[in-house]
Design a protein around this motif. Structure first.
Motif, PDB file in Angstrom:
ATOM      1  N   VAL A 275       0.833  -1.210   0.000  1.00  0.00           N
ATOM      2  CA  VAL A 275       0.000   0.000   0.000  1.00  0.00           C
ATOM      3  C   VAL A 275       0.865   1.256   0.000  1.00  0.00           C
ATOM      4  O   VAL A 275       0.683   2.159  -0.846  1.00  0.00           O
ATOM      5  N   MET A 276       1.814   1.341   0.911  1.00  0.00           N
ATOM      6  CA  MET A 276       2.620   2.551   1.034  1.00  0.00           C
ATOM      7  C   MET A 276       3.526   2.745  -0.176  1.00  0.00           C
ATOM      8  O   MET A 276       3.682   3.874  -0.669  1.00  0.00           O
ATOM      9  N   ALA A 277       4.124   1.667  -0.669  1.00  0.00           N
ATOM     10  CA  ALA A 277       5.007   1.793  -1.826  1.00  0.00           C
ATOM     11  C   ALA A 277       4.227   2.211  -3.067  1.00  0.00           C
ATOM     12  O   ALA A 277       4.683   3.069  -3.836  1.00  0.00           O
ATOM     13  N   SER A 278       3.058   1.633  -3.281  1.00  0.00           N
ATOM     14  CA  SER A 278       2.260   1.973  -4.460  1.00  0.00           C
ATOM     15  C   SER A 278       1.808   3.433  -4.421  1.00  0.00           C
ATOM     16  O   SER A 278       1.925   4.159  -5.419  1.00  0.00           O
ATOM     17  N   LEU A 279       1.303   3.877  -3.273  1.00  0.00           N
ATOM     18  CA  LEU A 279       0.871   5.271  -3.157  1.00  0.00           C
ATOM     19  C   LEU A 279       2.049   6.229  -3.289  1.00  0.00           C
ATOM     20  O   LEU A 279       1.924   7.304  -3.906  1.00  0.00           O
ATOM     21  N   SER A 280       3.187   5.861  -2.738  1.00  0.00           N
ATOM     22  CA  SER A 280       4.370   6.725  -2.846  1.00  0.00           C
ATOM     23  C   SER A 280       4.829   6.847  -4.293  1.00  0.00           C
ATOM     24  O   SER A 280       5.202   7.938  -4.748  1.00  0.00           O
ATOM     25  N   VAL A 281       4.794   5.745  -5.030  1.00  0.00           N
ATOM     26  CA  VAL A 281       5.203   5.775  -6.438  1.00  0.00           C
ATOM     27  C   VAL A 281       4.281   6.680  -7.244  1.00  0.00           C
ATOM     28  O   VAL A 281       4.738   7.501  -8.049  1.00  0.00           O
ATOM     29  N   LEU A 282       2.976   6.562  -7.044  1.00  0.00           N
ATOM     30  CA  LEU A 282       2.035   7.383  -7.803  1.00  0.00           C
ATOM     31  C   LEU A 282       2.181   8.863  -7.454  1.00  0.00           C
ATOM     32  O   LEU A 282       2.121   9.731  -8.335  1.00  0.00           O
ATOM     33  N   ALA A 283       2.365   9.166  -6.177  1.00  0.00           N
ATOM     34  CA  ALA A 283       2.537  10.565  -5.780  1.00  0.00           C
ATOM     35  C   ALA A 283       3.847  11.136  -6.323  1.00  0.00           C
ATOM     36  O   ALA A 283       3.877  12.264  -6.845  1.00  0.00           O
ATOM     37  N   LEU A 284       4.918  10.366  -6.229  1.00  0.00           N
ATOM     38  CA  LEU A 284       6.197  10.834  -6.752  1.00  0.00           C
ATOM     39  C   LEU A 284       6.167  10.983  -8.263  1.00  0.00           C
ATOM     40  O   LEU A 284       6.811  11.879  -8.816  1.00  0.00           O
ATOM     41  N   ASP A 285       5.431  10.113  -8.937  1.00  0.00           N
ATOM     42  CA  ASP A 285       5.327  10.219 -10.392  1.00  0.00           C
ATOM     43  C   ASP A 285       4.692  11.550 -10.793  1.00  0.00           C
ATOM     44  O   ASP A 285       5.139  12.202 -11.739  1.00  0.00           O
ATOM     45  N   PHE A 286       3.651  11.934 -10.083  1.00  0.00           N
ATOM     46  CA  PHE A 286       3.014  13.227 -10.389  1.00  0.00           C
ATOM     47  C   PHE A 286       3.988  14.373 -10.168  1.00  0.00           C
ATOM     48  O   PHE A 286       4.122  15.270 -11.013  1.00  0.00           O
ATOM     49  N   MET A 287       4.696  14.361  -9.041  1.00  0.00           N
ATOM     50  CA  MET A 287       5.605  15.464  -8.737  1.00  0.00           C
ATOM     51  C   MET A 287       6.776  15.512  -9.715  1.00  0.00           C
ATOM     52  O   MET A 287       7.173  16.592 -10.185  1.00  0.00           O
ATOM     53  N   LEU A 288       7.337  14.344 -10.036  1.00  0.00           N
ATOM     54  CA  LEU A 288       8.460  14.318 -10.974  1.00  0.00           C
ATOM     55  C   LEU A 288       8.031  14.739 -12.374  1.00  0.00           C
ATOM     56  O   LEU A 288       8.762  15.454 -13.063  1.00  0.00           O
ATOM     57  N   THR A 289       6.852  14.304 -12.803  1.00  0.00           N
ATOM     58  CA  THR A 289       6.358  14.702 -14.118  1.00  0.00           C
ATOM     59  C   THR A 289       6.142  16.206 -14.180  1.00  0.00           C
ATOM     60  O   THR A 289       6.464  16.865 -15.170  1.00  0.00           O
ATOM     61  N   ALA A 290       5.576  16.765 -13.112  1.00  0.00           N
ATOM     62  CA  ALA A 290       5.345  18.215 -13.077  1.00  0.00           C
ATOM     63  C   ALA A 290       6.662  18.988 -13.160  1.00  0.00           C
ATOM     64  O   ALA A 290       6.733  20.043 -13.805  1.00  0.00           O
ATOM     65  N   MET A 291       7.720  18.464 -12.541  1.00  0.00           N
ATOM     66  CA  MET A 291       9.003  19.161 -12.568  1.00  0.00           C
ATOM     67  C   MET A 291       9.740  18.951 -13.876  1.00  0.00           C
ATOM     68  O   MET A 291      10.354  19.878 -14.408  1.00  0.00           O
ATOM     69  N   MET A 292       9.659  17.728 -14.435  1.00  0.00           N
ATOM     70  CA  MET A 292      10.475  17.397 -15.613  1.00  0.00           C
ATOM     71  C   MET A 292       9.910  17.945 -16.909  1.00  0.00           C
ATOM     72  O   MET A 292      10.639  18.504 -17.729  1.00  0.00           O
ATOM     73  N   PHE A 293       8.619  17.795 -17.124  1.00  0.00           N
ATOM     74  CA  PHE A 293       8.043  18.062 -18.437  1.00  0.00           C
ATOM     75  C   PHE A 293       7.281  19.378 -18.505  1.00  0.00           C
ATOM     76  O   PHE A 293       6.658  19.669 -19.525  1.00  0.00           O
ATOM     77  N   SER A 294       7.306  20.159 -17.425  1.00  0.00           N
ATOM     78  CA  SER A 294       6.638  21.457 -17.467  1.00  0.00           C
ATOM     79  C   SER A 294       7.627  22.600 -17.567  1.00  0.00           C
ATOM     80  O   SER A 294       7.241  23.759 -17.657  1.00  0.00           O
ATOM     81  N   ILE A 295       8.900  22.274 -17.498  1.00  0.00           N
ATOM     82  CA  ILE A 295       9.938  23.308 -17.585  1.00  0.00           C
ATOM     83  C   ILE A 295      10.277  23.595 -19.051  1.00  0.00           C
ATOM     84  O   ILE A 295      10.532  22.668 -19.802  1.00  0.00           O
TER      85      ILE A 295
END
Length: 260
Positions: free
Chosen positions: A240-260
Protein backbone atom coordinates in the motif's frame (compact mmCIF):
# COMPACT_ATOMS: atom_id res chain seq x y z
CA UNK A 1 -18.56 14.27 24.76
CA UNK A 2 -14.82 14.73 24.20
CA UNK A 3 -13.39 12.10 21.88
CA UNK A 4 -9.79 13.30 21.89
CA UNK A 5 -7.86 14.34 24.97
CA UNK A 6 -4.97 16.77 24.40
CA UNK A 7 -2.60 14.18 25.85
CA UNK A 8 -3.76 11.64 23.24
CA UNK A 9 -3.11 14.11 20.44
CA UNK A 10 0.33 14.89 21.82
CA UNK A 11 1.16 11.20 22.13
CA UNK A 12 0.06 10.55 18.54
CA UNK A 13 2.15 13.44 17.21
CA UNK A 14 5.16 12.32 19.21
CA UNK A 15 4.79 8.76 17.91
CA UNK A 16 4.62 9.98 14.32
CA UNK A 17 7.66 12.20 14.81
CA UNK A 18 9.58 9.28 16.32
CA UNK A 19 8.62 7.07 13.37
CA UNK A 20 9.81 9.70 10.90
CA UNK A 21 13.06 10.08 12.80
CA UNK A 22 13.62 6.31 12.86
CA UNK A 23 12.97 6.07 9.11
CA UNK A 24 15.37 8.96 8.42
CA UNK A 25 18.13 7.40 10.50
CA UNK A 26 17.66 4.07 8.73
CA UNK A 27 17.83 5.71 5.31
CA UNK A 28 21.05 7.52 6.22
CA UNK A 29 22.58 4.28 7.50
CA UNK A 30 21.60 2.50 4.27
CA UNK A 31 23.18 5.22 2.17
CA UNK A 32 26.31 5.12 4.32
CA UNK A 33 26.42 1.33 3.89
CA UNK A 34 27.58 1.68 0.28
CA UNK A 35 31.21 1.30 1.35
CA UNK A 36 30.45 -2.00 3.08
CA UNK A 37 28.53 -3.24 0.04
CA UNK A 38 31.37 -2.37 -2.34
CA UNK A 39 33.78 -4.38 -0.19
CA UNK A 40 31.53 -7.43 -0.53
CA UNK A 41 30.24 -7.42 -4.11
CA UNK A 42 29.05 -11.01 -3.78
CA UNK A 43 26.26 -9.92 -1.45
CA UNK A 44 25.17 -7.25 -3.92
CA UNK A 45 25.30 -9.68 -6.84
CA UNK A 46 23.15 -12.25 -5.06
CA UNK A 47 20.52 -9.67 -4.14
CA UNK A 48 20.40 -8.24 -7.67
CA UNK A 49 19.79 -11.77 -8.88
CA UNK A 50 17.09 -12.32 -6.27
CA UNK A 51 15.29 -9.03 -6.86
CA UNK A 52 15.85 -8.61 -10.58
CA UNK A 53 16.00 -12.04 -12.15
CA UNK A 54 13.05 -13.44 -10.20
CA UNK A 55 10.95 -10.40 -11.19
CA UNK A 56 11.90 -10.62 -14.85
CA UNK A 57 9.10 -12.95 -15.92
CA UNK A 58 6.22 -10.83 -14.62
CA UNK A 59 7.90 -7.66 -15.91
CA UNK A 60 8.37 -9.10 -19.40
CA UNK A 61 4.86 -10.54 -19.74
CA UNK A 62 3.26 -7.37 -18.38
CA UNK A 63 5.32 -5.17 -20.71
CA UNK A 64 4.32 -7.25 -23.73
CA UNK A 65 0.60 -6.99 -23.05
CA UNK A 66 0.84 -3.30 -22.18
CA UNK A 67 2.54 -2.78 -25.54
CA UNK A 68 -0.24 -4.72 -27.25
CA UNK A 69 -2.89 -2.50 -25.68
CA UNK A 70 -1.02 0.73 -26.41
CA UNK A 71 -0.49 -0.24 -30.04
CA UNK A 72 -4.12 -1.18 -30.52
CA UNK A 73 -5.62 1.84 -28.77
CA UNK A 74 -3.10 4.21 -30.31
CA UNK A 75 -3.92 2.98 -33.81
CA UNK A 76 -7.67 3.45 -33.37
CA UNK A 77 -7.20 6.95 -31.91
CA UNK A 78 -4.59 8.23 -34.36
CA UNK A 79 -6.35 6.74 -37.37
CA UNK A 80 -9.14 9.28 -36.91
CA UNK A 81 -6.66 12.06 -37.68
CA UNK A 82 -4.78 10.27 -40.43
CA UNK A 83 -1.69 9.78 -38.25
CA UNK A 84 -1.64 6.04 -37.78
CA UNK A 85 2.09 5.97 -38.59
CA UNK A 86 2.74 7.88 -35.36
CA UNK A 87 1.74 4.85 -33.28
CA UNK A 88 5.40 3.98 -32.73
CA UNK A 89 6.19 7.40 -31.32
CA UNK A 90 3.12 7.33 -29.08
CA UNK A 91 3.94 3.87 -27.72
CA UNK A 92 7.57 4.77 -27.08
CA UNK A 93 6.83 8.08 -25.36
CA UNK A 94 4.10 6.58 -23.20
CA UNK A 95 6.33 3.74 -22.06
CA UNK A 96 9.57 5.67 -21.61
CA UNK A 97 8.01 8.64 -19.84
CA UNK A 98 5.28 7.09 -17.70
CA UNK A 99 4.14 3.51 -17.93
CA UNK A 100 7.57 1.92 -18.01
CA UNK A 101 8.84 3.31 -14.69
CA UNK A 102 5.44 3.43 -12.96
CA UNK A 103 4.08 -0.01 -13.83
CA UNK A 104 7.48 -1.59 -13.23
CA UNK A 105 7.64 0.03 -9.79
CA UNK A 106 4.15 -1.22 -8.90
CA UNK A 107 5.00 -4.74 -10.03
CA UNK A 108 8.35 -4.53 -8.25
CA UNK A 109 6.57 -3.54 -5.04
CA UNK A 110 4.18 -6.47 -5.32
CA UNK A 111 6.83 -9.04 -6.20
CA UNK A 112 10.18 -8.01 -4.72
CA UNK A 113 8.98 -5.55 -2.06
CA UNK A 114 6.77 -8.06 -0.31
CA UNK A 115 9.53 -10.67 -0.45
CA UNK A 116 11.98 -8.25 1.19
CA UNK A 117 9.54 -7.31 3.94
CA UNK A 118 8.65 -10.91 4.69
CA UNK A 119 12.32 -11.95 4.70
CA UNK A 120 13.45 -9.19 7.06
CA UNK A 121 10.35 -9.61 9.24
CA UNK A 122 10.91 -13.34 9.61
CA UNK A 123 14.57 -12.78 10.42
CA UNK A 124 13.49 -10.35 13.13
CA UNK A 125 10.87 -12.77 14.45
CA UNK A 126 13.47 -15.55 14.53
CA UNK A 127 15.84 -13.23 16.46
CA UNK A 128 18.49 -13.54 13.77
CA UNK A 129 19.01 -9.78 13.69
CA UNK A 130 19.44 -9.70 17.47
CA UNK A 131 21.92 -12.57 17.24
CA UNK A 132 23.99 -10.57 14.75
CA UNK A 133 24.07 -7.62 17.12
CA UNK A 134 25.24 -9.94 19.90
CA UNK A 135 28.12 -11.01 17.63
CA UNK A 136 29.03 -7.35 16.93
CA UNK A 137 27.70 -7.55 13.35
CA UNK A 138 25.60 -4.61 12.22
CA UNK A 139 22.43 -6.09 10.63
CA UNK A 140 21.79 -2.87 8.73
CA UNK A 141 25.13 -3.13 6.94
CA UNK A 142 25.15 -6.91 6.54
CA UNK A 143 21.49 -7.57 5.69
CA UNK A 144 19.65 -4.38 4.73
CA UNK A 145 22.27 -2.35 2.83
CA UNK A 146 22.98 -4.96 0.10
CA UNK A 147 19.25 -5.35 -0.51
CA UNK A 148 18.74 -1.60 -0.65
CA UNK A 149 21.46 -1.00 -3.24
CA UNK A 150 20.42 -4.08 -5.21
CA UNK A 151 16.89 -2.71 -5.48
CA UNK A 152 18.25 0.65 -6.61
CA UNK A 153 20.22 -1.06 -9.39
CA UNK A 154 17.62 -3.65 -10.40
CA UNK A 155 14.70 -1.26 -10.74
CA UNK A 156 16.05 0.84 -13.70
CA UNK A 157 17.12 -2.35 -15.49
CA UNK A 158 13.66 -3.87 -15.08
CA UNK A 159 12.04 -0.63 -16.27
CA UNK A 160 14.25 -0.70 -19.38
CA UNK A 161 13.25 -4.30 -20.08
CA UNK A 162 9.58 -3.43 -19.58
CA UNK A 163 9.77 -0.50 -22.01
CA UNK A 164 11.74 -2.44 -24.63
CA UNK A 165 9.36 -5.38 -24.60
CA UNK A 166 6.38 -3.00 -24.59
CA UNK A 167 7.71 -1.26 -27.71
CA UNK A 168 8.10 -4.64 -29.39
CA UNK A 169 4.52 -5.45 -28.41
CA UNK A 170 3.36 -2.21 -30.01
CA UNK A 171 5.32 -3.09 -33.16
CA UNK A 172 3.74 -6.54 -33.34
CA UNK A 173 0.23 -5.13 -33.14
CA UNK A 174 0.83 -2.03 -35.26
CA UNK A 175 3.01 -3.43 -38.04
CA UNK A 176 2.29 -7.15 -38.20
CA UNK A 177 -1.40 -7.17 -37.31
CA UNK A 178 -2.73 -3.76 -38.40
CA UNK A 179 -0.51 -3.20 -41.41
CA UNK A 180 1.29 0.03 -40.48
CA UNK A 181 4.45 0.61 -42.49
CA UNK A 182 7.41 -0.61 -40.48
CA UNK A 183 9.72 2.17 -41.64
CA UNK A 184 7.20 4.82 -40.65
CA UNK A 185 6.69 3.12 -37.27
CA UNK A 186 10.39 3.23 -36.37
CA UNK A 187 11.06 6.53 -38.16
CA UNK A 188 8.39 8.41 -36.25
CA UNK A 189 9.69 6.91 -33.04
CA UNK A 190 13.27 7.91 -33.78
CA UNK A 191 12.35 11.48 -34.64
CA UNK A 192 9.91 11.97 -31.75
CA UNK A 193 11.86 10.50 -28.82
CA UNK A 194 14.56 12.64 -27.25
CA UNK A 195 17.34 10.74 -25.52
CA UNK A 196 17.85 13.17 -22.64
CA UNK A 197 14.36 14.56 -22.14
CA UNK A 198 12.35 11.36 -22.56
CA UNK A 199 14.71 8.45 -21.96
CA UNK A 200 16.81 10.28 -19.37
CA UNK A 201 13.84 11.44 -17.34
CA UNK A 202 12.41 7.92 -17.42
CA UNK A 203 15.67 6.58 -16.00
CA UNK A 204 15.62 9.21 -13.23
CA UNK A 205 12.06 8.20 -12.37
CA UNK A 206 12.96 4.52 -12.21
CA UNK A 207 15.91 5.23 -9.90
CA UNK A 208 13.72 7.30 -7.55
CA UNK A 209 11.03 4.62 -7.57
CA UNK A 210 13.62 1.92 -6.90
CA UNK A 211 14.91 3.79 -3.86
CA UNK A 212 11.37 4.41 -2.61
CA UNK A 213 10.00 0.88 -3.02
CA UNK A 214 13.09 -0.84 -1.64
CA UNK A 215 13.36 1.48 1.33
CA UNK A 216 9.68 1.12 2.22
CA UNK A 217 9.97 -2.67 2.03
CA UNK A 218 13.07 -2.80 4.22
CA UNK A 219 11.68 -0.30 6.72
CA UNK A 220 8.42 -2.19 7.16
CA UNK A 221 10.26 -5.46 7.65
CA UNK A 222 12.72 -3.89 10.08
CA UNK A 223 10.01 -2.34 12.30
CA UNK A 224 7.51 -5.22 12.00
CA UNK A 225 6.31 -6.86 15.17
CA UNK A 226 8.11 -10.22 15.61
CA UNK A 227 4.93 -12.27 15.22
CA UNK A 228 3.27 -13.95 12.21
CA UNK A 229 0.48 -11.39 12.34
CA UNK A 230 2.99 -8.53 12.54
CA UNK A 231 4.91 -9.77 9.50
CA UNK A 232 1.66 -10.20 7.57
CA UNK A 233 0.55 -6.64 8.34
CA UNK A 234 4.00 -5.28 7.46
CA UNK A 235 3.83 -7.00 4.07
CA UNK A 236 0.43 -5.45 3.41
CA UNK A 237 1.70 -2.01 4.44
CA UNK A 238 4.61 -2.36 2.04
CA UNK A 239 2.36 -2.81 -0.99
CA UNK A 240 0.00 0.00 0.00
CA UNK A 241 2.62 2.55 1.03
CA UNK A 242 5.01 1.79 -1.83
CA UNK A 243 2.26 1.97 -4.46
CA UNK A 244 0.87 5.27 -3.16
CA UNK A 245 4.37 6.72 -2.85
CA UNK A 246 5.20 5.77 -6.44
CA UNK A 247 2.03 7.38 -7.80
CA UNK A 248 2.54 10.57 -5.78
CA UNK A 249 6.20 10.83 -6.75
CA UNK A 250 5.33 10.22 -10.39
CA UNK A 251 3.01 13.23 -10.39
CA UNK A 252 5.60 15.46 -8.74
CA UNK A 253 8.46 14.32 -10.97
CA UNK A 254 6.36 14.70 -14.12
CA UNK A 255 5.35 18.21 -13.08
CA UNK A 256 9.00 19.16 -12.57
CA UNK A 257 10.47 17.40 -15.61
CA UNK A 258 8.04 18.06 -18.44
CA UNK A 259 6.64 21.46 -17.47
CA UNK A 260 9.94 23.31 -17.58
Amino acid sequence: MRWWHPADIGFALRSKAAAVGQATRLLLRLLAGLGYVLKRPGLLRDQIHFLGNYSLAIIGVSGLFVGFVLGLQGYYILQRYGSAEAVGMMVALTLLRELGPVVTALLFAGRAGTALTAEIGLMKAGEQLSAMEMMAVDPVERILAPRFWAGLIAMPLLAAVFSAIGIMGGWIVGVLLLGIDGGAFWGQMQSGVDVFKDLGNGVIKSVVFGITVTFVALLQGFVAKPTPEGVSRATTRTVVMASLSVLALDFMLTAMMFSI
